[in-house]
Design a protein around this motif. Sequence first.
Motif, short mmCIF file in Angstrom:
data_model
loop_
_atom_site.label_atom_id
_atom_site.label_comp_id
_atom_site.label_asym_id
_atom_site.label_seq_id
_atom_site.Cartn_x
_atom_site.Cartn_y
_atom_site.Cartn_z
N GLY A 23 0.70 -1.36 -0.05
CA GLY A 23 0.01 0.14 -0.13
C GLY A 23 0.73 1.29 0.02
N ILE A 24 0.30 2.38 0.59
CA ILE A 24 1.08 3.69 0.13
C ILE A 24 2.06 3.68 1.02
CG2 ILE A 24 0.62 6.21 0.67
CD1 ILE A 24 -2.26 5.95 -0.09
N ILE A 25 2.11 3.23 2.28
CA ILE A 25 3.18 3.28 3.25
C ILE A 25 4.41 2.76 2.95
CG2 ILE A 25 4.04 2.90 5.72
CD1 ILE A 25 1.14 3.47 6.60
N PRO A 26 4.62 1.46 2.46
CA PRO A 26 5.71 0.72 2.01
C PRO A 26 6.31 1.41 0.74
CG PRO A 26 3.81 -0.77 1.80
CD PRO A 26 3.36 0.45 2.88
N ARG A 27 5.22 1.89 -0.05
CA ARG A 27 5.62 2.55 -1.45
C ARG A 27 6.32 3.82 -1.13
NH1 ARG A 27 3.23 0.03 -5.97
NH2 ARG A 27 2.08 -1.84 -5.04
N PHE A 62 14.49 1.48 4.19
CA PHE A 62 13.23 0.93 4.44
C PHE A 62 13.33 -0.63 4.03
CE2 PHE A 62 9.20 -0.61 2.77
CZ PHE A 62 8.45 -0.64 3.71
N GLN A 63 13.23 -1.47 5.13
CA GLN A 63 13.06 -2.81 4.82
C GLN A 63 12.13 -3.36 5.63
OE1 GLN A 63 16.63 -3.35 6.68
NE2 GLN A 63 17.53 -4.37 4.80
N CYS A 72 7.62 4.97 1.72
CA CYS A 72 8.89 4.73 2.23
C CYS A 72 10.16 4.35 1.37
CB CYS A 72 9.08 3.56 3.32
SG CYS A 72 7.90 4.07 4.72
N ASN A 73 9.64 3.43 0.33
CA ASN A 73 10.60 3.12 -0.77
C ASN A 73 10.99 4.08 -1.58
OD1 ASN A 73 11.35 0.30 -0.67
ND2 ASN A 73 9.51 -0.22 -1.27
N ALA A 74 10.13 5.02 -1.92
CA ALA A 74 10.39 6.20 -2.74
C ALA A 74 11.25 7.23 -2.06
CB ALA A 74 8.85 6.59 -3.18
N LEU A 75 10.84 7.24 -0.80
CA LEU A 75 11.72 8.29 0.02
C LEU A 75 13.06 8.01 0.00
CD1 LEU A 75 11.69 10.49 2.52
CD2 LEU A 75 11.40 8.63 3.82
N PHE A 76 13.60 6.47 0.44
CA PHE A 76 14.90 6.40 0.40
C PHE A 76 15.31 6.31 -1.10
CE2 PHE A 76 13.65 5.09 4.65
CZ PHE A 76 14.42 5.68 5.36
N GLU A 77 14.67 5.99 -2.14
CA GLU A 77 15.27 6.18 -3.34
C GLU A 77 15.56 7.37 -3.72
OE1 GLU A 77 12.69 2.12 -5.32
OE2 GLU A 77 12.25 4.29 -6.23
#
Length: 157
Positions: free
Chosen positions: A79-83, A153-154, A85-90
Amino acid sequence: MYFFFSRKQPKTFAFDHCFFSLEPTLPHFASQKTVFECLGRDILDNAFDGYNACIFAYGQTGSGKSYTMMGAPGLDEGGIIPRLCNALFERIAVQQSPPALTYKVEVSYMEIYNERVHDLLDPETTRRSLRVREHAVLGPYVDGLSQLAVTSFQVRR
Ligand SMILES: Nc1ncnc2c1ncn2[C@@H]1O[C@H](COP(=O)(O)OP(=O)(O)OP(=O)(O)O)[C@@H](O)[C@H]1O
């Protein structure tokens, strides 16, 4: 969108987006990725521009708030939260290479249930509730809520 109630004036509601995600085979089906691209990307852009950002999920029980925010196990079900977090660290990785800026990311995760606040990142305190207090300058805050520094993010189960 118009709703008519008996013997009353029609009520008009405006929506930025209206998603349909009941049947994946239909052309207008909104996947988790679609929802993130429509809602999450802007949140991230605004945060990098220095604004506070908030997503508020509201709806009746079973309507899909948790599914939309956290998602479910499985390919492309996040959902939005893991996506986010991934996009943030990318994005941090891109902007730090070469290192012109440094970023510090901290996370807190709490649940408010039956008017009681629980720290979800501190298993020791999940059984007792935390107090909401008012800071003279900063405003309301949760006393004792963990705030952890994170560098990636893991998903941990
Ligand atoms: N778009 C969707 N696609 C597939 N399954 C979904 C979708 N939305 C919700 N579900 C499923 O419907 C069920 C209820 O959804 P969910 O738990 O997210 O609701 P909720 O609004 O968070 O409920 P509550 O307020 O009771 O916590 C879950 O099994 C979830 O996986």
